[in-house]
Design a protein around this motif. Structure first.
Motif, PDB file in Angstrom:
ATOM      1  N   UNK A 169     -12.562  62.395  14.570  1.00 26.59           N
ATOM      2  CA  UNK A 169     -14.030  62.378  15.173  1.00 26.59           C
ATOM      3  C   UNK A 169     -15.114  62.055  13.935  1.00 26.59           C
ATOM      4  N   UNK A 170     -14.546  62.065  12.647  1.00 26.68           N
ATOM      5  CA  UNK A 170     -15.376  61.669  11.762  1.00 26.68           C
ATOM      6  C   UNK A 170     -15.849  60.429  11.606  1.00 26.68           C
ATOM      7  N   UNK A 171     -15.158  59.729  12.692  1.00 26.85           N
ATOM      8  CA  UNK A 171     -15.286  58.072  12.766  1.00 26.85           C
ATOM      9  C   UNK A 171     -16.355  57.997  13.962  1.00 26.85           C
ATOM     10  N   UNK A 172     -17.001  58.963  14.353  1.00 26.03           N
ATOM     11  CA  UNK A 172     -17.979  58.791  15.658  1.00 26.03           C
ATOM     12  C   UNK A 172     -19.000  58.124  15.294  1.00 26.03           C
ATOM     13  N   UNK A 173     -19.502  58.011  13.981  1.00 25.17           N
ATOM     14  CA  UNK A 173     -20.871  57.614  13.533  1.00 25.17           C
ATOM     15  C   UNK A 173     -20.617  55.994  13.426  1.00 25.17           C
ATOM     16  N   UNK A 174     -19.122  55.595  13.447  1.00 28.39           N
ATOM     17  CA  UNK A 174     -18.934  54.372  13.247  1.00 28.39           C
ATOM     18  C   UNK A 174     -18.759  53.557  14.422  1.00 28.39           C
ATOM     19  N   UNK A 175     -18.784  54.011  15.579  1.00 30.88           N
ATOM     20  CA  UNK A 175     -19.025  53.483  16.944  1.00 30.88           C
ATOM     21  C   UNK A 175     -20.406  53.225  17.433  1.00 30.88           C
ATOM     22  N   UNK A 176     -20.601  52.074  17.180  1.00 24.99           N
ATOM     23  CA  UNK A 176     -21.956  51.770  17.385  1.00 24.99           C
ATOM     24  C   UNK A 176     -22.314  51.913  18.962  1.00 24.99           C
ATOM     25  N   UNK A 177     -21.627  51.701  20.044  1.00 27.15           N
ATOM     26  CA  UNK A 177     -21.733  51.790  21.356  1.00 27.15           C
ATOM     27  C   UNK A 177     -21.912  53.322  21.512  1.00 27.15           C
ATOM     28  N   UNK A 178     -21.144  54.118  20.648  1.00 24.57           N
ATOM     29  CA  UNK A 178     -21.689  55.818  21.059  1.00 24.57           C
ATOM     30  C   UNK A 178     -23.148  56.173  20.787  1.00 24.57           C
ATOM     31  N   UNK A 179     -23.511  55.690  19.618  1.00 26.91           N
ATOM     32  CA  UNK A 179     -24.833  55.874  19.247  1.00 26.91           C
ATOM     33  C   UNK A 179     -25.824  55.473  20.227  1.00 26.91           C
ATOM     34  N   UNK A 214     -31.626  65.173  11.223  1.00 23.26           N
ATOM     35  CA  UNK A 214     -31.674  63.934  10.425  1.00 23.26           C
ATOM     36  C   UNK A 214     -31.545  64.379   8.928  1.00 23.26           C
ATOM     37  N   UNK A 215     -32.496  65.394   8.759  1.00 22.66           N
ATOM     38  CA  UNK A 215     -32.413  66.143   7.329  1.00 22.66           C
ATOM     39  C   UNK A 215     -31.250  66.517   6.984  1.00 22.66           C
ATOM     40  N   UNK A 216     -30.368  67.304   7.694  1.00 25.58           N
ATOM     41  CA  UNK A 216     -28.845  67.641   7.558  1.00 25.58           C
ATOM     42  C   UNK A 216     -28.130  66.791   7.189  1.00 25.58           C
ATOM     43  N   UNK A 217     -28.297  65.690   7.890  1.00 27.67           N
ATOM     44  CA  UNK A 217     -27.390  64.360   7.936  1.00 27.67           C
ATOM     45  C   UNK A 217     -27.497  63.941   6.498  1.00 27.67           C
ATOM     46  N   UNK A 218     -28.904  63.865   6.094  1.00 25.29           N
ATOM     47  CA  UNK A 218     -29.227  62.952   4.698  1.00 25.29           C
ATOM     48  C   UNK A 218     -28.747  64.000   3.625  1.00 25.29           C
ATOM     49  N   UNK A 219     -28.606  65.186   3.653  1.00 31.07           N
ATOM     50  CA  UNK A 219     -28.093  66.306   2.789  1.00 31.07           C
ATOM     51  C   UNK A 219     -26.534  66.230   2.735  1.00 31.07           C
ATOM     52  N   UNK A 220     -25.924  65.857   3.980  1.00 27.45           N
ATOM     53  CA  UNK A 220     -24.334  65.504   3.991  1.00 27.45           C
ATOM     54  C   UNK A 220     -24.133  64.242   3.345  1.00 27.45           C
ATOM     55  N   UNK A 221     -24.826  63.275   3.580  1.00 25.94           N
ATOM     56  CA  UNK A 221     -24.678  62.026   2.802  1.00 25.94           C
ATOM     57  C   UNK A 221     -24.826  62.285   1.379  1.00 25.94           C
ATOM     58  N   UNK A 222     -25.624  63.148   0.669  1.00 26.09           N
ATOM     59  CA  UNK A 222     -25.624  63.316  -0.546  1.00 26.09           C
ATOM     60  C   UNK A 222     -24.536  64.019  -1.375  1.00 26.09           C
ATOM     61  N   UNK A 223     -23.985  65.045  -0.158  1.00 27.56           N
ATOM     62  CA  UNK A 223     -22.842  65.896  -0.665  1.00 27.56           C
ATOM     63  C   UNK A 223     -21.564  64.618  -0.726  1.00 27.56           C
ATOM     64  N   UNK A 224     -21.376  63.808  -0.048  1.00 31.17           N
ATOM     65  CA  UNK A 224     -20.509  62.817  -0.024  1.00 31.17           C
ATOM     66  C   UNK A 224     -20.463  62.247  -1.230  1.00 31.17           C
ATOM     67  N   UNK A 225     -21.675  61.801  -1.442  1.00 28.69           N
ATOM     68  CA  UNK A 225     -21.635  61.041  -2.686  1.00 28.69           C
ATOM     69  C   UNK A 225     -21.608  61.644  -4.005  1.00 28.69           C
ATOM     70  N   UNK A 226     -21.531  63.018  -3.850  1.00 29.04           N
ATOM     71  CA  UNK A 226     -21.371  63.882  -5.106  1.00 29.04           C
ATOM     72  C   UNK A 226     -19.966  64.375  -5.178  1.00 29.04           C
ATOM     73  N   UNK A 227     -19.117  64.159  -4.206  1.00 25.00           N
ATOM     74  CA  UNK A 227     -17.666  64.409  -4.228  1.00 25.00           C
ATOM     75  C   UNK A 227     -16.981  63.806  -5.863  1.00 25.00           C
ATOM     76  N   UNK A 228     -15.938  64.548  -6.087  1.00 19.48           N
ATOM     77  CA  UNK A 228     -15.471  63.927  -7.451  1.00 19.48           C
ATOM     78  C   UNK A 228     -14.538  62.478  -7.161  1.00 19.48           C
ATOM     79  N   UNK A 229     -14.645  61.874  -8.053  1.00 21.97           N
ATOM     80  CA  UNK A 229     -13.788  60.663  -7.723  1.00 21.97           C
ATOM     81  C   UNK A 229     -12.507  60.717  -8.333  1.00 21.97           C
TER      82      UNK A 229
END
Length: 272
Positions: free
Chosen positions: A223-233, A27-42
């Motif tokens: 597989x970067x979409x795995x988290x969007x598959x609600x049934x998979x979770x 969970x902590x690593x996922x939170x950190x990855x989310x912050x890195x996504x949001x820090x990508x250059x636009x």
């Protein structure tokens, strides 16, 4: 008698607490990855994309509908498909429920596909979906965001998908692009052949609108979409996990129907 390891409640609790530490770390690593996504250059989007919607022709800015953030699910539904990809359909089954929450949190969610709008509308009615869905038919949107490729690109091995170059697609003698295995089966579920099916790909892209300009901020595929598959979770927390044996899923209105043969002109796709 089960072949799975068994134990006492005390054994289970000790193992569960050990697993909990690993879950917390994830969970902590996922939170950190989310912050890195949001820090990508636009990257500013200057091309004037035109998409067809229920309300008429729309620009990318129009899709924001007054919000500052836009999420696009690249739904596999090509012009030659008889129906939408069943994998994408399984993901999209969750959109109705949370699209309203996203919209009230300054985020618009859209699906975009290359099929003509009339096809999308008919399939949307069949599935009982209400989320917005736009057609990029005849435009560059899907190609520019790496979710559609030409036959020439397939043949020449000029396909860059999921941030890597793919080998040339092989047409086997006598198959006419039909292919084998799970992907051929899902292509048949979409009413097309493997080669045609393989030119459209799944993905999601994120955009932001600031000072009148649109910026591309993030895209993910395969597989970067795995988290969007609600049934998979849910399945990942079930005793036997995903327990996948071939193409086990169907569109939600097909589970009570007998499985059709691979070569039948019915209607889908596997994720990778």
């Amino acid at each position: 008698m089960t072949a799975h390891i068994t134990g006492t409640r005390e054994d289970w609790l000790a193992a569960r607490l050990e697993l909990l530490e690993a879950e917390k770390e994830l969970t902590r690593r996922s939170d950190a990855l989310a912050q890195r996504r949001q820090a990508l250059p636009w990257v500013r989007v200057d091309k004037d994309y035109r998409l067809e919607t229920d309300e008429g022709t729309a620009s990318l800015v129009d899709l924001f509908r007054g919000r500052s953030q836009l999420l696009v699910y690249h739904f596999m539904f090509g012009p030659d498909f008889a129906a939408g990809c069943p994998s994408c359909s399984m993901i999209a089954d969750g959109f109705n429920g949370f699209a309203v929450h996203l919209a009230n949190h300054d985020v618009m969610l859209w699906a975009v596909s290359r099929a003509p709008l009339a096809k999308l509308q008919a399939y949307k009615r069949r599935m009982g979906w209400t989320f917005p869905w736009a057609s990029s038919f005849a435009g560059d949107f899907n190609a520019d965001f790496n979710v559609w490729f030409t036959e020439e690109q397939q043949r020449e091995g000029d396909v860059d998908y999921n941030y890597r170059r793919e080998a040339a697609f092989v047409w086997r003698p006598g198959q006419e692009g039909g292919g084998e295995g799970a992907e051929a089966k899902i292509a048949a579920m979409c009413g097309t052949d493997t080669a045609t099916f393989h030119r459209d790909r799944p993905g999601m892209s994120a955009f932001v609108l600031e000072d009148g300009a649109v910026y591309h901020t993030y895209s993910t595929y395969a597989r970067g979409l795995d988290g969007l598959w609600g049934a998979y979770q849910w399945l990942d927390r079930a005793p036997r996990g995903r327990n996948e044996t071939g193409v086990w899923w169907r569109r939600h209105d097909e589970y009570d129907k007998p499985e059709k043969s691979v070569g039948a002109p019915c209607c889908g796709r596997t994720g990778t």
